[in-house]
Design an enzyme around this catalytic site. Sequence first.
Site, PDB file in Angstrom:
ATOM      1  N   CYS A   1      -9.299  20.977   2.260  1.00 48.99           N
ATOM      2  CA  CYS A   1      -9.841  22.161   2.923  1.00 48.99           C
ATOM      3  C   CYS A   1      -9.325  22.286   4.355  1.00 48.99           C
ATOM      4  O   CYS A   1      -9.005  21.292   5.001  1.00 48.99           O
ATOM      5  CB  CYS A   1     -11.350  22.063   2.981  1.00 48.99           C
ATOM      6  SG  CYS A   1     -12.117  21.883   1.385  1.00 48.99           S
TER       7      CYS A   1
ATOM      8  N   ARG B   1      -1.610  21.694   3.232  1.00 48.06           N
ATOM      9  CA  ARG B   1      -2.574  20.637   2.933  1.00 48.06           C
ATOM     10  C   ARG B   1      -3.065  20.703   1.493  1.00 48.06           C
ATOM     11  O   ARG B   1      -3.684  19.760   1.012  1.00 48.06           O
ATOM     12  CB  ARG B   1      -3.772  20.759   3.875  1.00 48.06           C
ATOM     13  CG  ARG B   1      -3.420  20.492   5.320  1.00 48.06           C
ATOM     14  CD  ARG B   1      -4.471  21.052   6.239  1.00 48.06           C
ATOM     15  NE  ARG B   1      -5.752  20.407   6.057  1.00 48.06           N
ATOM     16  CZ  ARG B   1      -6.212  19.435   6.825  1.00 48.06           C
ATOM     17  NH1 ARG B   1      -5.495  19.012   7.828  1.00 48.06           N
ATOM     18  NH2 ARG B   1      -7.377  18.893   6.609  1.00 48.06           N
TER      19      ARG B   1
ATOM     20  N   TRP C   1     -10.340  23.378  -1.160  1.00 48.60           N
ATOM     21  CA  TRP C   1      -9.797  22.502  -2.196  1.00 48.60           C
ATOM     22  C   TRP C   1     -11.013  22.005  -2.960  1.00 48.60           C
ATOM     23  O   TRP C   1     -11.836  21.258  -2.419  1.00 48.60           O
ATOM     24  CB  TRP C   1      -9.053  21.354  -1.522  1.00 48.60           C
ATOM     25  CG  TRP C   1      -8.185  20.528  -2.406  1.00 48.60           C
ATOM     26  CD1 TRP C   1      -6.976  20.890  -2.947  1.00 48.60           C
ATOM     27  CD2 TRP C   1      -8.422  19.173  -2.823  1.00 48.60           C
ATOM     28  NE1 TRP C   1      -6.467  19.844  -3.667  1.00 48.60           N
ATOM     29  CE2 TRP C   1      -7.324  18.785  -3.622  1.00 48.60           C
ATOM     30  CE3 TRP C   1      -9.441  18.267  -2.614  1.00 48.60           C
ATOM     31  CZ2 TRP C   1      -7.220  17.529  -4.192  1.00 48.60           C
ATOM     32  CZ3 TRP C   1      -9.342  17.002  -3.190  1.00 48.60           C
ATOM     33  CH2 TRP C   1      -8.242  16.641  -3.974  1.00 48.60           C
TER      34      TRP C   1
ATOM     35  N   ASN D   1     -15.659  21.647   5.892  1.00 52.98           N
ATOM     36  CA  ASN D   1     -14.795  20.639   5.260  1.00 52.98           C
ATOM     37  C   ASN D   1     -15.619  19.382   5.085  1.00 52.98           C
ATOM     38  O   ASN D   1     -16.443  19.068   5.944  1.00 52.98           O
ATOM     39  CB  ASN D   1     -13.612  20.270   6.160  1.00 52.98           C
ATOM     40  CG  ASN D   1     -12.566  21.357   6.210  1.00 52.98           C
ATOM     41  OD1 ASN D   1     -12.690  22.377   5.548  1.00 52.98           O
ATOM     42  ND2 ASN D   1     -11.545  21.139   7.011  1.00 52.98           N
ATOM     43  N   GLY D   2     -15.355  18.626   4.013  1.00 57.71           N
ATOM     44  CA  GLY D   2     -16.081  17.372   3.812  1.00 57.71           C
ATOM     45  C   GLY D   2     -17.034  17.479   2.643  1.00 57.71           C
ATOM     46  O   GLY D   2     -16.946  18.419   1.835  1.00 57.71           O
TER      47      GLY D   2
ATOM     48  N   GLU E   1       7.831   3.405  -4.096  1.00 59.43           N
ATOM     49  CA  GLU E   1       7.804   4.674  -3.367  1.00 59.43           C
ATOM     50  C   GLU E   1       8.714   5.698  -4.060  1.00 59.43           C
ATOM     51  O   GLU E   1       8.374   6.877  -4.150  1.00 59.43           O
ATOM     52  CB  GLU E   1       8.233   4.427  -1.906  1.00 59.43           C
ATOM     53  CG  GLU E   1       8.394   5.646  -1.040  1.00 59.43           C
ATOM     54  CD  GLU E   1       7.128   6.506  -0.909  1.00 59.43           C
ATOM     55  OE1 GLU E   1       6.036   6.069  -1.280  1.00 59.43           O
ATOM     56  OE2 GLU E   1       7.275   7.656  -0.446  1.00 59.43           O
TER      57      GLU E   1
ATOM     58  N   LYS F   1       7.404   9.289  -5.442  1.00 61.37           N
ATOM     59  CA  LYS F   1       8.010  10.577  -5.051  1.00 61.37           C
ATOM     60  C   LYS F   1       8.335  11.405  -6.288  1.00 61.37           C
ATOM     61  O   LYS F   1       8.078  12.603  -6.338  1.00 61.37           O
ATOM     62  CB  LYS F   1       9.319  10.375  -4.259  1.00 61.37           C
ATOM     63  CG  LYS F   1       9.199   9.908  -2.847  1.00 61.37           C
ATOM     64  CD  LYS F   1       8.864  10.986  -1.858  1.00 61.37           C
ATOM     65  CE  LYS F   1       7.382  11.096  -1.655  1.00 61.37           C
ATOM     66  NZ  LYS F   1       6.695  10.102  -0.917  1.00 61.37           N
TER      67      LYS F   1
ATOM     68  N   GLU G   1       5.132  12.716  -7.866  1.00 58.89           N
ATOM     69  CA  GLU G   1       4.445  13.715  -7.046  1.00 58.89           C
ATOM     70  C   GLU G   1       5.057  15.101  -7.184  1.00 58.89           C
ATOM     71  O   GLU G   1       4.345  16.077  -7.320  1.00 58.89           O
ATOM     72  CB  GLU G   1       4.534  13.325  -5.558  1.00 58.89           C
ATOM     73  CG  GLU G   1       3.547  12.293  -5.110  1.00 58.89           C
ATOM     74  CD  GLU G   1       3.737  11.928  -3.640  1.00 58.89           C
ATOM     75  OE1 GLU G   1       2.751  11.907  -2.904  1.00 58.89           O
ATOM     76  OE2 GLU G   1       4.881  11.652  -3.229  1.00 58.89           O
TER      77      GLU G   1
ATOM     78  N   HIS H   1       8.363  -8.891 -19.082  1.00 60.94           N
ATOM     79  CA  HIS H   1       6.955  -9.148 -19.417  1.00 60.94           C
ATOM     80  C   HIS H   1       6.229  -7.883 -19.867  1.00 60.94           C
ATOM     81  O   HIS H   1       5.021  -7.775 -19.708  1.00 60.94           O
ATOM     82  CB  HIS H   1       6.238  -9.772 -18.218  1.00 60.94           C
ATOM     83  CG  HIS H   1       6.793 -11.105 -17.828  1.00 60.94           C
ATOM     84  ND1 HIS H   1       6.751 -12.194 -18.657  1.00 60.94           N
ATOM     85  CD2 HIS H   1       7.444 -11.504 -16.706  1.00 60.94           C
ATOM     86  CE1 HIS H   1       7.331 -13.227 -18.057  1.00 60.94           C
ATOM     87  NE2 HIS H   1       7.775 -12.828 -16.873  1.00 60.94           N
TER      88      HIS H   1
ATOM     89  N   LYS I   1      -2.011  17.229   1.295  1.00 58.80           N
ATOM     90  CA  LYS I   1      -1.266  16.485   2.313  1.00 58.80           C
ATOM     91  C   LYS I   1      -2.156  15.478   3.010  1.00 58.80           C
ATOM     92  O   LYS I   1      -1.775  14.349   3.243  1.00 58.80           O
ATOM     93  CB  LYS I   1      -0.707  17.494   3.338  1.00 58.80           C
ATOM     94  CG  LYS I   1       0.057  16.862   4.484  1.00 58.80           C
ATOM     95  CD  LYS I   1       1.348  16.279   3.991  1.00 58.80           C
ATOM     96  CE  LYS I   1       2.122  15.538   5.038  1.00 58.80           C
ATOM     97  NZ  LYS I   1       3.116  14.641   4.421  1.00 58.80           N
TER      98      LYS I   1
HETATM   99  C1  G6P Z   1      -1.962  11.953   0.461  1.00 61.63           C
HETATM  100  C2  G6P Z   1      -0.543  12.453   0.696  1.00 61.63           C
HETATM  101  C3  G6P Z   1       0.436  11.282   0.693  1.00 61.63           C
HETATM  102  C4  G6P Z   1       0.019  10.250   1.725  1.00 61.63           C
HETATM  103  C5  G6P Z   1      -1.433   9.806   1.527  1.00 61.63           C
HETATM  104  C6  G6P Z   1      -1.924   8.986   2.717  1.00 61.63           C
HETATM  105  O1  G6P Z   1      -2.078  11.444  -0.812  1.00 61.63           O
HETATM  106  O2  G6P Z   1      -0.178  13.377  -0.316  1.00 61.63           O
HETATM  107  O3  G6P Z   1       1.745  11.742   0.994  1.00 61.63           O
HETATM  108  O4  G6P Z   1       0.860   9.141   1.638  1.00 61.63           O
HETATM  109  O5  G6P Z   1      -2.296  10.940   1.435  1.00 61.63           O
HETATM  110  O6  G6P Z   1      -1.931   9.807   3.847  1.00 61.63           O
HETATM  111  P1  G6P Z   1      -1.847   9.297   5.329  1.00 61.63           P
HETATM  112  O7  G6P Z   1      -1.904  10.540   6.170  1.00 61.63           O
HETATM  113  O8  G6P Z   1      -3.028   8.402   5.540  1.00 61.63           O
HETATM  114  O9  G6P Z   1      -0.562   8.558   5.484  1.00 61.63           O
END
Ligand code: G6P
Length: 609
Positions: free
Chosen positions: A2, A27, A75, A99-100, A482, A486, A489, A505, A604
């Site tokens: 949000c 976001r 959201w 928000n929250g 990672e 990616k 995602e 394994h 985000k």
């Molecule tokens: C969300 C984002 C990720 C990020 C994670 C942690 O899931 O989509 O890209 O790595 O939050 O966010 P931060 O701001 O704590 O690094």
Amino acid sequence: MCGIVGAIAKRNITPILIEGLRRLEYRGYDSAGVAVLVPGKGIQRTRAVGKVIELENALAKEPVQCHLGIAHTRWATHGKPAERNAHPHLSERLAIVHNGIIENHGPLRKRLTDLGYTFTSETDTEVVAHLLAHHYKEKPDLLCAFRSTLAELHGAYALGVIHQDEPDTLYCARMGSPLVIGEGSEERFVASDPLALLQVTDQFIYLEEGDHARLSLEGRDIWNRRNLPVEYPVLRYEHAALSLDKGEYRHYMLKEIHEQPSAIANTLEGTLAEDHVLTAVLGPDAETRLQDIQNIHIVACGTSYHAGLVARYWIEEQAGLPCQVEVASEYRYRQVAVPGNTLLITISQSGETADTLAALRHSKQQGYLASLAICNVAGSSLVREADWRLLTKAGPEIGVASTKAFTTQLTALLWFSTALAQTNNRAPEMISANVRALRTLPGLVEQALYLDGRIEQLAATFANKQHALFLGRGTHYPIAMEGALKLKEISYIHAEAYAAGELKHGPLALVDEDMPVVSIAPSDSLLEKLKSNLQEVRARGGQLINFACETAELDNGDGITHIHLPPASDSISPIVYSIPLQLLSYHVALVKGTDVDKPRNLAKSVTVE
Ligand code: G6P
């Protein structure tokens, strides 16, 4: 997640609210809304499911001039994405955005229903609107009613409130969700992220937990959770000069991938001497404080967690200190055994991730020596609540999939590991080698970016694949994790990473011609071991894509593709190998036609649990 924007100004604020929402789109959200006070008419609310453009179109049908308003991107948490659940929520003559999560919304809803209030949404937010209206009815003083309302809320909130009876005032509050006040000349704004307000100001006041404020054209009053007045400095937003548009790039993610050489150079600025690191960056008495550290615990989420996993290899090998790494969502709920003199490191791009912030707060009762936040946002909650801070200088990252934030976190962590090694009198050659390597890093990342065209050609091979496997060893195992994250995602291909030695394994059972296997194969001490693992894949017909150094001498043959990276010393190699994996996921997402910057279901900055 949000987003909140609010404004009080002499000029028409609707375009400012809309532009603010647009800047928060990255976001992640599913609906949007705005409530403005129209002179002579009262509060007018407009909401729409989908993108901000839908809201804008709805508003364009009946344009109004107004000077006070609040807006929101939602959201969904309580109640599905639908217009009735979108914010702002109304009760009698007031409107609120939130928000929250209000944890005690159930009992409050029951009480308010018994009092005769009718709910039109399934949200936890609507109870706040009715509760405020109820308190205001009991005592028509909005500040008092706002305070009585806040005192009854359990959970996390950032709130913006307008009331028809106070046409010149905007109220706001924060507890567990970020909120900033933007200062203009005879105009004031509020937002959950300063990015939303850079269109109108670069001067910000960061509210602390439990604060509430009243904003007007003339000024601002801020009070803490005990209702005592507080004053905070107005801070200039550091990254304001950085362009927030995509420029020549098709997506923010691609722009941010290409910004990495300068983001890394900025992060290192002023931190390196000829053959050692400048620990004073951490504060005047850093040298003494570093000497006390005997253990490290690292806590983070998502991509930032992967940065922590790489750092564990560095800290244990280079500084000789035991280091453990954990996801914040687990750490925050468990009783951690904390050995004496342990430093807690939290890593976060945003500094507002709810789990990471809660982990930091949880750690305060666990007997740590101190806490260090490695973060990209100077004014964030995490930075403000940690004992020490080490800022990455990536600049605003808009693409949901983190790229430049990750490589600058790794850069900061390698620097910190070197600082610990230096303090503990570890081999001076290793320290000076790290310093030299860090200096070459921006150039090597630049060279890795030249692989873009080659990787674009490769992306088509993934277009109709359902799964992919990523393999690495040592520091490159978390880089494989990672890489897999990616791809998941932004291209929605199921991808898993394994330490290559674990292949036999279990995951080997999955390998056939439909399973692309990506290996990260730098020329390090584990290369020969990795080569045997890759043969196991080829023997099962798996299609191999090797990211390797030219000198690696990997097998050639059908079904094997090599992408050659520039030679990089062991310490910085994981950072350099991150680049082609980012490009791979980007180009696969393009082939698949997904929403690269705003992948489905993701946000985000995850500011709720
Ligand atoms: C969300 C984002 C990720 C990020 C994670 C942690 O899931 O989509 O890209 O790595 O939050 O966010 P931060 O701001 O704590 O690094």
